[in-house]
Design an enzyme around this catalytic site. Structure first.
Site, PDB file in Angstrom:
ATOM      1  N   HIS A 132       8.999 -11.568 104.365  1.00 47.14           N
ATOM      2  CA  HIS A 132       9.465 -12.613 105.273  1.00 47.14           C
ATOM      3  C   HIS A 132      10.463 -13.484 104.515  1.00 47.14           C
ATOM      4  CE1 HIS A 132       8.261 -15.644 108.647  1.00 47.14           C
ATOM      5  NE2 HIS A 132       9.518 -15.828 108.259  1.00 47.14           N
ATOM      6  N   GLU A 172      10.109  -9.514 108.601  1.00 45.09           N
ATOM      7  CA  GLU A 172       9.785 -10.457 109.659  1.00 45.09           C
ATOM      8  C   GLU A 172      10.501 -11.780 109.430  1.00 45.09           C
ATOM      9  OE1 GLU A 172       5.509 -10.744 109.466  1.00 45.09           O
ATOM     10  OE2 GLU A 172       5.595 -12.307 107.921  1.00 45.09           O
ATOM     11  N   HIS A 198      -2.199 -11.979 110.481  1.00 42.70           N
ATOM     12  CA  HIS A 198      -2.422 -13.385 110.160  1.00 42.70           C
ATOM     13  C   HIS A 198      -3.915 -13.643 109.977  1.00 42.70           C
ATOM     14  CE1 HIS A 198      -0.345 -17.281 109.670  1.00 42.70           C
ATOM     15  NE2 HIS A 198      -1.564 -17.767 109.874  1.00 42.70           N
TER      16      HIS A 198
END
Length: 238
Positions: A43, A70, A190
């Site tokens: 990320h 991401e 997550h």
């Protein structure tokens, strides 16, 4: 079998605390694949507080499994995706000032924006995924946007799991089933960990990929990286 994509952001956080290249992000990615991970997730945030833009380019020719990038689809992110052409781009609606991703897309409100971005990503041959909360109407919106997959934002499941796992999984089960029925691929991520991952997979067996970083890296401090990856793979091997 559900694929395990290891998010290596926290490796970069540790490196950045002292500068230099220890631990080496590229070597850790290689090791994760060698130890059995079927994907690598990064990320690259604007502030580069963990994964940097250069890290992404360094990983481009190293990752031999699925490469998942991401992030928030601003101009910088889109330029990275165009250059690197990863297996998958996961769109996350987080502004630069947040600590970590803490909400999914409103696919109804952002339909036009997401549709344009997804069309562009697909023109580059990149599979698309939208970070999303477990609501059927949001799944319908995601389908209209043209995304290939959705990634269930699982923080609510993880935080409630120990208290009442049946209640914690209820909305996820329902929305995942709906997504599956309307032809969306399904990812999740997550706060999934060794305590709650197996039950999640048992209840949603058709989830295609989980992206796990923070918990896996923390576990690796105690169990070692190779052993930890094998432990997570065993939780998914039902």
């Amino acid at each position: 079998m559900t694929q395990l994509s290891v998010n290596i952001n926290k490796i970069a956080t540790l490196r950045n605390a002292r500068g230099g290249s220890n631990p080496n992000v590229v070597q850790v990615a290689r090791d994760c694949e060698r130890f059995g991970a079927q994907g690598i997730t990064v990320h690259p945030r604007q502030d580069e507080r963990h994964i940097t833009r250069q890290d992404v380019y360094d990983l481009q020719d190293v990752v031999t499994t699925e490469f998942n990038i991401e992030g928030y689809p601003d101009e910088r992110f889109m330029r990275i995706i165009e250059d690197v052409r990863p297996t998958q781009a996961t769109l996350v609606p987080d502004p630069p000032n947040v600590l970590t991703s803490n909400a999914g897309w409103d696919t109804i409100k952002n339909e036009d924006k997401l549709s344009d971005i997804i069309n562009q990503l697909k023109s580059w041959g990149v599979r698309t995924s939208i970070f999303i909360e477990p609501e059927n109407y949001l799944m319908d919106g995601a389908k209209k946007c043209g995304t290939d997959r959705v990634e269930l934002y699982t923080e609510m499941y993880a935080s409630s799991y120990l208290k009442d796992r049946e209640k914690a999984i209820k909305d996820y089960k329902s929305s995942a089933k709906h997504a599956h029925e309307i032809g969306l691929g399904l990812n999740a991520g997550h706060d999934l960990d060794l305590k709650n991952l197996r039950y999640f997979k048992e209840q949603i067996p058709f989830v295609e990929e989980v992206s796990i970083g923070h918990a896996l890296v923390c576990d690796a401090l105690y169990f070692g990286l190779e052993n930890t990856i094998q432990m997570y793979l065993r939780e998914l091997d039902l």
